[in-house]
Design an enzyme around this catalytic site. Sequence first.
Site, mmCIF file in Angstrom:
data_model
loop_
_atom_site.group_PDB
_atom_site.id
_atom_site.type_symbol
_atom_site.label_atom_id
_atom_site.label_comp_id
_atom_site.label_asym_id
_atom_site.label_seq_id
_atom_site.Cartn_x
_atom_site.Cartn_y
_atom_site.Cartn_z
ATOM 1 N N GLU A 47 0.861 -1.195 0.000
ATOM 2 C CA GLU A 47 0.000 0.000 0.000
ATOM 3 C C GLU A 47 0.899 1.248 0.000
ATOM 4 O OE1 GLU A 47 -1.587 0.769 3.915
ATOM 5 O OE2 GLU A 47 -3.399 1.722 3.117
ATOM 6 N N ASN A 107 -7.153 5.898 -1.828
ATOM 7 C CA ASN A 107 -6.031 4.996 -1.552
ATOM 8 C C ASN A 107 -6.199 3.830 -2.529
ATOM 9 O OD1 ASN A 107 -4.154 3.232 -0.433
ATOM 10 N ND2 ASN A 107 -4.649 3.790 1.676
ATOM 11 N N LYS A 124 -9.531 1.667 -1.964
ATOM 12 C CA LYS A 124 -9.759 1.123 -0.612
ATOM 13 C C LYS A 124 -11.177 1.412 -0.121
ATOM 14 C CE LYS A 124 -7.189 1.179 3.818
ATOM 15 N NZ LYS A 124 -5.922 1.691 4.390
ATOM 16 N N GLU A 143 -6.056 8.792 7.865
ATOM 17 C CA GLU A 143 -6.483 8.304 6.533
ATOM 18 C C GLU A 143 -7.870 8.810 6.180
ATOM 19 O OE1 GLU A 143 -5.860 4.450 4.671
ATOM 20 O OE2 GLU A 143 -4.880 3.835 6.528
ATOM 21 N N CYS A 169 -4.857 -3.078 2.947
ATOM 22 C CA CYS A 169 -4.556 -2.961 4.375
ATOM 23 C C CYS A 169 -5.735 -3.234 5.295
ATOM 24 C CB CYS A 169 -3.923 -1.608 4.674
ATOM 25 S SG CYS A 169 -3.156 -1.615 6.311
ATOM 26 N N ASN A 194 0.247 -1.027 5.402
ATOM 27 C CA ASN A 194 1.132 -0.268 6.304
ATOM 28 C C ASN A 194 0.467 -0.360 7.669
ATOM 29 O OD1 ASN A 194 3.136 1.996 4.780
ATOM 30 N ND2 ASN A 194 1.420 1.309 3.542
HETATM 31 N N1 CDT Z 1 -3.034 1.457 6.393
HETATM 32 C C1 CDT Z 1 -3.948 0.856 7.178
HETATM 33 O O1 CDT Z 1 -5.076 0.618 6.779
HETATM 34 N N2 CDT Z 1 -3.536 0.560 8.437
HETATM 35 C C2 CDT Z 1 -4.435 0.028 9.404
HETATM 36 C C3 CDT Z 1 -4.056 0.553 10.731
HETATM 37 C C4 CDT Z 1 -5.216 0.591 11.595
HETATM 38 S S1 CDT Z 1 -4.964 1.605 12.970
HETATM 39 C C5 CDT Z 1 -5.551 3.088 12.540
HETATM 40 C C6 CDT Z 1 -4.473 -1.484 9.461
HETATM 41 O O2 CDT Z 1 -5.577 -2.019 9.552
HETATM 42 O O3 CDT Z 1 -3.429 -2.139 9.507
#
Ligand code: CDT
Length: 307
Positions: A47, A107, A124, A143, A169, A194
Amino acid sequence: MSRIVTVGAAQMGPIQKDHTRTEVIERLITLLRQGHQAGCDLVVFPELALTTFFPRWFIDDITQADHWYETEMPSPVTQPLFDEAKKLKIGFCLGYAELTTDGHRFNTQILVERDGSIVAKYRKVHIPGHEHNEPDRPFQHAERYYFEPSMEGFGVWKAFDGRIGMMICNDRRWPESYRVMGLQGVEMILCGYNTPIHYVPDPSQDILQGFHNSLVMQSGAYQNGSWVIGVAKGGVEEGVDSLGQSMIVAPSGQIVAQAFTTGDELISARCDLDWCAKYTGTLFDFERYRRPEVYGRITSQRGVVID
Ligand code: CDT
């Protein structure tokens, strides 16, 4: 019979704020060449693979963040990646921030075939984090300020001699993501991520990040009889430590390859798409065993309703 797709999960280490797109593209090309050496048909990048994870900073004027977004794909700076992949006859999946001509911010992840054509774009669906500045946090996860959620949902595309789906993600934590693709006969799901190790709203989850990562992707694979390719941007990026543990999961739910560093690392596996039918034709024969007539709440309500 077997339909083998050799897939590379091209995990990336951190991209710091001052790293240029050109430097990043060089890293992606290096990973692509490693994929070629490993006999890959398809290489999957994380991502937001072209930039640092910029939602960790809040800025009042979002247009000041325009430079983190791509307005065209390919662009002059990303074209060398497309050229090298086509030369090597490798497809790839790439995550990046997209700014559309009419001002929408997504995204996004694209799937590129071995002939260099873009076969699919996914935006996303489940946008995590927060909309507003939360100055008391050690870092932001804004985000929901930087991206709007896709209204297009989860598609499945004919590519790589199979049926390929994508998610990004946080989508991997939601069983609906996998099932909507499962209902379209998906055989391989590509997912970049990420994931900061420190979860600010509930630090008791920090130590469980790796467990939760494999838990959701292994169960999503098994319950839908699909390969799942999870690819991290890991390591310490601008002071924020993020999970590595990129993995290739079989339709059985077993992890068949896993990254052991948090840096740039290519792992690969020969994925037999016909193995999916062992699950979708037996225990998870949806047509035979699913009971959609009693699943109404799944689509008719969002949050919990206590009668
Ligand atoms: N990038 C992304 O979607 N990261 C989320 C972090 C969640 S905490 C705000 C994940 O689900 O890994």
